[in-house]
Enzyme design. Structure first.
Site, PDB file in Angstrom:
ATOM      1  N   ALA A  28      39.539  88.047   6.397  1.00 24.44           N
ATOM      2  CA  ALA A  28      38.434  87.276   5.730  1.00 24.44           C
ATOM      3  C   ALA A  28      38.267  85.990   6.539  1.00 24.44           C
ATOM      4  O   ALA A  28      37.133  85.637   6.793  1.00 24.44           O
ATOM      5  CB  ALA A  28      38.949  86.738   4.444  1.00 24.44           C
TER       6      ALA A  28
ATOM      7  N   ARG B  76      27.775  83.566  14.651  1.00 27.66           N
ATOM      8  CA  ARG B  76      26.592  84.402  15.098  1.00 27.66           C
ATOM      9  C   ARG B  76      25.272  83.593  14.646  1.00 27.66           C
ATOM     10  O   ARG B  76      24.226  83.609  15.428  1.00 27.66           O
ATOM     11  CB  ARG B  76      26.886  85.644  14.321  1.00 27.66           C
ATOM     12  CG  ARG B  76      26.717  86.864  15.300  1.00 27.66           C
ATOM     13  CD  ARG B  76      26.977  88.051  14.395  1.00 27.66           C
ATOM     14  NE  ARG B  76      28.371  88.674  14.583  1.00 27.66           N
ATOM     15  CZ  ARG B  76      29.205  88.983  13.710  1.00 27.66           C
ATOM     16  NH1 ARG B  76      28.981  88.979  12.491  1.00 27.66           N
ATOM     17  NH2 ARG B  76      30.405  89.568  14.209  1.00 27.66           N
TER      18      ARG B  76
ATOM     19  N   GLU C 201      46.133  79.624  12.277  1.00 26.07           N
ATOM     20  CA  GLU C 201      46.966  80.906  11.915  1.00 26.07           C
ATOM     21  C   GLU C 201      48.292  80.488  12.144  1.00 26.07           C
ATOM     22  O   GLU C 201      48.749  80.130  13.248  1.00 26.07           O
ATOM     23  CB  GLU C 201      46.254  82.059  12.709  1.00 26.07           C
ATOM     24  CG  GLU C 201      47.264  83.226  12.824  1.00 26.07           C
ATOM     25  CD  GLU C 201      47.515  83.611  11.297  1.00 26.07           C
ATOM     26  OE1 GLU C 201      46.618  84.017  10.333  1.00 26.07           O
ATOM     27  OE2 GLU C 201      48.616  84.095  11.072  1.00 26.07           O
TER      28      GLU C 201
ATOM     29  N   SER D 268      43.161  88.944  13.299  1.00 28.51           N
ATOM     30  CA  SER D 268      42.287  90.081  12.853  1.00 28.51           C
ATOM     31  C   SER D 268      42.960  91.449  13.055  1.00 28.51           C
ATOM     32  O   SER D 268      42.296  92.123  13.617  1.00 28.51           O
ATOM     33  CB  SER D 268      41.007  90.081  13.586  1.00 28.51           C
ATOM     34  OG  SER D 268      40.494  88.925  13.530  1.00 28.51           O
TER      35      SER D 268
ATOM     36  N   CYS E  70      46.563  97.335   6.942  1.00 31.79           N
ATOM     37  CA  CYS E  70      46.539  98.696   6.304  1.00 31.79           C
ATOM     38  C   CYS E  70      47.100  99.850   7.145  1.00 31.79           C
ATOM     39  O   CYS E  70      47.401 100.963   6.788  1.00 31.79           O
ATOM     40  CB  CYS E  70      45.163  99.221   5.666  1.00 31.79           C
ATOM     41  SG  CYS E  70      43.946  97.688   5.294  1.00 31.79           S
TER      42      CYS E  70
ATOM     43  N   ARG F 284      34.212  83.227  21.924  1.00 35.43           N
ATOM     44  CA  ARG F 284      33.202  83.235  21.298  1.00 35.43           C
ATOM     45  C   ARG F 284      33.051  81.545  20.761  1.00 35.43           C
ATOM     46  O   ARG F 284      31.911  81.489  19.709  1.00 35.43           O
ATOM     47  CB  ARG F 284      33.291  84.193  20.014  1.00 35.43           C
ATOM     48  CG  ARG F 284      33.079  85.334  20.432  1.00 35.43           C
ATOM     49  CD  ARG F 284      33.241  86.409  19.297  1.00 35.43           C
ATOM     50  NE  ARG F 284      33.390  88.093  19.858  1.00 35.43           N
ATOM     51  CZ  ARG F 284      32.518  88.881  19.538  1.00 35.43           C
ATOM     52  NH1 ARG F 284      31.428  88.643  18.733  1.00 35.43           N
ATOM     53  NH2 ARG F 284      32.484  90.201  20.096  1.00 35.43           N
TER      54      ARG F 284
ATOM     55  N   ASN G 197      37.015  91.834   4.449  1.00 31.55           N
ATOM     56  CA  ASN G 197      35.960  91.753   5.594  1.00 31.55           C
ATOM     57  C   ASN G 197      34.563  91.438   4.935  1.00 31.55           C
ATOM     58  O   ASN G 197      33.998  90.840   5.585  1.00 31.55           O
ATOM     59  CB  ASN G 197      35.629  93.239   6.227  1.00 31.55           C
ATOM     60  CG  ASN G 197      36.895  93.218   7.233  1.00 31.55           C
ATOM     61  OD1 ASN G 197      36.531  92.683   8.589  1.00 31.55           O
ATOM     62  ND2 ASN G 197      38.001  93.663   7.005  1.00 31.55           N
TER      63      ASN G 197
ATOM     64  N   TYR H  42      25.353 120.033  -0.591  1.00 32.47           N
ATOM     65  CA  TYR H  42      25.906 121.268  -0.920  1.00 32.47           C
ATOM     66  C   TYR H  42      25.661 122.288   0.432  1.00 32.47           C
ATOM     67  O   TYR H  42      24.799 122.528   0.677  1.00 32.47           O
ATOM     68  CB  TYR H  42      25.605 122.123  -2.134  1.00 32.47           C
ATOM     69  CG  TYR H  42      25.932 123.692  -2.107  1.00 32.47           C
ATOM     70  CD1 TYR H  42      27.247 124.071  -2.064  1.00 32.47           C
ATOM     71  CD2 TYR H  42      24.821 124.422  -2.091  1.00 32.47           C
ATOM     72  CE1 TYR H  42      27.502 125.401  -2.131  1.00 32.47           C
ATOM     73  CE2 TYR H  42      25.113 125.859  -1.934  1.00 32.47           C
ATOM     74  CZ  TYR H  42      26.554 126.417  -1.943  1.00 32.47           C
ATOM     75  OH  TYR H  42      26.650 127.611  -1.802  1.00 32.47           O
TER      76      TYR H  42
ATOM     77  N   ARG I   4      29.860 117.239 -15.937  1.00 34.36           N
ATOM     78  CA  ARG I   4      29.549 118.116 -17.052  1.00 34.36           C
ATOM     79  C   ARG I   4      30.487 118.225 -18.227  1.00 34.36           C
ATOM     80  O   ARG I   4      29.854 118.181 -19.337  1.00 34.36           O
ATOM     81  CB  ARG I   4      29.489 119.653 -16.352  1.00 34.36           C
ATOM     82  CG  ARG I   4      28.041 119.869 -15.818  1.00 34.36           C
ATOM     83  CD  ARG I   4      28.046 121.084 -15.183  1.00 34.36           C
ATOM     84  NE  ARG I   4      28.284 122.300 -16.019  1.00 34.36           N
ATOM     85  CZ  ARG I   4      28.338 123.526 -15.664  1.00 34.36           C
ATOM     86  NH1 ARG I   4      28.199 123.993 -14.067  1.00 34.36           N
ATOM     87  NH2 ARG I   4      28.352 124.532 -16.300  1.00 34.36           N
TER      88      ARG I   4
END
Lengths: 460, 460
Positions: free
Chosen positions: B14, B24, B37, B43, B47, B74, B314, B435, B451
């Site tokens: 995040a 950006r 940090e 980053s 997971c 950056r 993210n 399908y 259904r």
């Protein structure tokens, strides 16, 4: 209470689904059901024929969802090898002819279901009736092709047409050891995609050893002295062939309906209301139609289309059977979803292509992105190209196309649902899609495309 | 024009997404960005840790989406191993301490992003600090676990908790040759599913040789004389263990925010508006929060939830960065989609479980169906169980759960989009899903469930 009679013309997906569903809702004491089928089989998966030919499916019987005996056991009076030759709408009756004996007779109905399907387009040119030239629409067609392959003199196959059937048949023939040439009228295979996406399919096909000939028209089939196909002739060249497969699409089989005075749409299919009841002054509410012989409403363009696809035919049958059986159900239309594969390449599309959007006068933005099927670091992550179309200004999703490997194709369902709901690409950027490294990058490829499309709409 | 300063607390998904997106939109001449940090990495994909441990992923670096050097290149002033110890909201400044030197200093901000993440729940009981007891929340955690496994004396592992992390870690340890016992408080594993679906997961885990102990509470960890873990003690039994992995979930890491007087939600997470700006009187519009430290709105139940998931983090970062950078973006909420796997079993869910629906006072119908991933006759077709919940009377879709093999998990996206759009199960029966025999039966399993659910709603 008198017993009503339902007559069904056509024993495949739409017709037999309708019959079965009607039977579920009304027993033989309430509803008599008579179904006419001119072929030998019922309820088969035509979509499975390429996999039967290619050897992925064991045999013909695997493609039959329900046999004639099973239908009869449920109280459906199924008459195989019996062709309906006339519909008398005013008299509420149909004339049928036994294919083998030629005997004809009339059967009256209270309710009629027209499910006559579609027939492969066979271009009107010399040699089309040569031995070894095959359509792949019915199980009989599939069996005939397999018989030809078993007898084949050589191993050269030409597939005419590069839509999904052509592409799937090319793969099937490659698997059987054939040298395969696909002759295609369009600039790239899979004209259901935009050409920039079709190009990715062509490259993959060429990678499999398939010779892809685009931008050309077949003008004749050359035959040997014994009547067997020898070559396919195009405007520019001649391609030797021991077998030819026609994959240039199908047309609604609506000769009977037309002769009965029922009006047809611009694509030659029957037109129905949402309940699948045939429209028009002649149809007095007793005539229903579904499957490959009808046109369906495209919910994105607002125009009628002809799409021959088993999944629609089954839905139509379900809807018709429910309505005939005294319930109420509707088929609201389609968004044009299709998925197919050629070897491990998965190809999917839904909604409008660029040319569809232009044709209906929509202004749009198109974006294309590259991503992967799984987190980049996870084994088996494979590349995927996603193209998304959104309406200018409103940002409404108009279409999605995907070409990739394992895990690519069924992602099209995300867009199919979003199209149905009328979502904007901006709304799609927030979709809570399933994420875990074995299933998706942290931004699913569809989300990546939606973000790019959303930015482009905003900046336009 | 003066240069504004953005301060980011937390260098993972995040926080760094927010920083990157803001960069950006605004160059260093407009916006200075300082990110703190406390760990060594930025980053990274938490997971992915189970797959790193299990050997599917080569190494730690594969899980790092962007390195500190890339962020710095950056124009982000990234300060690693630097822990923020205080937020002074009124003074618009944060105090940070270098972890190694202990040096502290204040940094002022114009805009603040709190992205402090979550921490694994460590039950307060004897022995929890023993060597060989591991959480798997950060790359440092993952490395520590891998080091323990490399040194291991024996091959017995106990996993505490049977949520998706517990289940994935059980698989990872099986792959490393361990004898694995999973100790679970609930009646079945995967409490994010209803127990009837969790039972299918348990059977599959048992089939892999995992010992699954349900309905029990861990009360202590027994240690050897050298301080290493020796066993896990539950109310009923004792399980020898050479390594213990904690997979009992995480809590928002919001100590800093709480100390600063920012109000927390019922799950202990920060509360934000749609633009991810922190709510509450103290937050003067300059404070944003995202990722595992916030609560999110569940669009189905209308209640706040805490869901620690990289894909949400993210999206939050993207939204915050856009807003901080002068654009406008929102995160409307979640529908609770999650997908995971244990070996070749795919497990997915979205929306409400039965008990969620009851808790919010919704009356519902639930149906469960069995289907296959492909046409039944197509090679590789594998069974799949789908459970669907719909609101009584209205038929609104409330939730979907899937347990199956290859091709099952990502089908949950169909329901995720339908939930977002507020579709009814009746509407879903008409969805135009992809399908073809290699991809789906002619009725996709989700359509079959829709259904059945639709019929049940109609008949109720």
């Amino acid at each position: 209470m008198s017993i009503e009679r339902l007559v069904v013309i056509g024993g495949d997906a739409a017709g037999m689904s309708a019959a079965s569903q009607a039977r579920r809702l009304k027993g033989p004491g309430e509803l008599e059901i008579v179904a006419f089928e001119r072929g030998h089989f019922t309820s088969f998966s035509a979509c499975g024929i390429p996999y039967w030919v290619g050897g992925d499916v064991n045999g013909r019987d695997d493609l039959i969802a329900r046999t004639p005996e099973e239908h009869r056991a449920r109280g459906i009076d199924l008459r195989l090898r019996t062709e309906v030759t006339e519909i008398d709408v005013a008299g509420r009756r149909v004339r049928a002819r036994a294919v083998d004996s030629g005997a004809e007779s009339w059967t009256s109905y209270d309710k009629l279901v027209i499910a006559t399907g579609a027939r492969p387009i066979r271009p009107d040119m010399p040699g089309m009736d040569a031995q070894g030239v095959h359509g792949v629409q019915t199980l009989d067609d599939g069996q005939a092709l397999i018989d030809t392959l078993a007898r084949a003199r050589g191993k050269r196959a030409v597939v005419v047409g590069a839509g999904y059937i052509g592409v799937e048949m090319a793969e099937a023939l490659i698997k059987r050891g054939y040298e395969v040439t696909v002759v295609n009228r369009g600039s790239e295979p899979m004209s259901t995609l935009d050409p920039d996406m079709g190009r990715l399919v062509r490259r993959a096909m060429e990678g499999l050893g398939i010779t892809m000939v685009n931008d050309t028209e077949v003008i004749a089939v050359r035959t040997a002295e014994d009547g067997h196909v020898r070559a396919v002739v195009t405007e520019d060249a001649e391609y030797p062939a021991d077998v030819v497969v026609l994959g240039i699409g199908v047309r609604p089989e609506t000769g009977l309906a037309k002769a009965a005075g029922l009006p047809l749409g611009t694509h030659g299919g029957l037109l129905t209301d949402l309940a699948m009841r045939v429209r028009g002054p002649l149809a007095d509410g007793s005539v229903w139609a579904g499957g490959d012989c009808v046109e369906v409403l495209d919910l994105v363009s607002g125009q009628e289309r002809h799409i021959a696809l088993g999944t629609h035919a089954n839905k139509h049958g379900q809807v018709i059977g429910t309505n005939v059986g005294g319930g109420y159900a509707t088929f609201p239309g389609v968004v044009g979803t299709a998925v197919s594969k050629v070897c491990d390449l998965e190809i999917a599309r839904t909604g409008l292509r660029e040319k569809d959007a232009r044709r209906v006068g929509l202004r749009f933005e198109a974006v294309t992105i590259e991503s992967t099927s799984r987190a980049g670091y996870y084994p088996g992550a494979s590349p995927m190209t996603v193209k998304m179309l959104a309406e200018r200004r409103t940002g409404r999703l108009l279409g999605l196309q995907i070409v990739g490997r394992e895990g690519a194709g069924k992602r099209v369902d995300i867009a199919a649902v979003a199209l149905t709901a009328g979502m904007t690409v901006e709304q799609m950027t927030a979709l809570d899609l399933g994420y875990a490294p074995p299933f998706s990058p942290v931004w699913d490829p569809v989300l990546v495309a939606a973000r790019k499309a959303s930015a482009k709409v905003r900046d336009s």
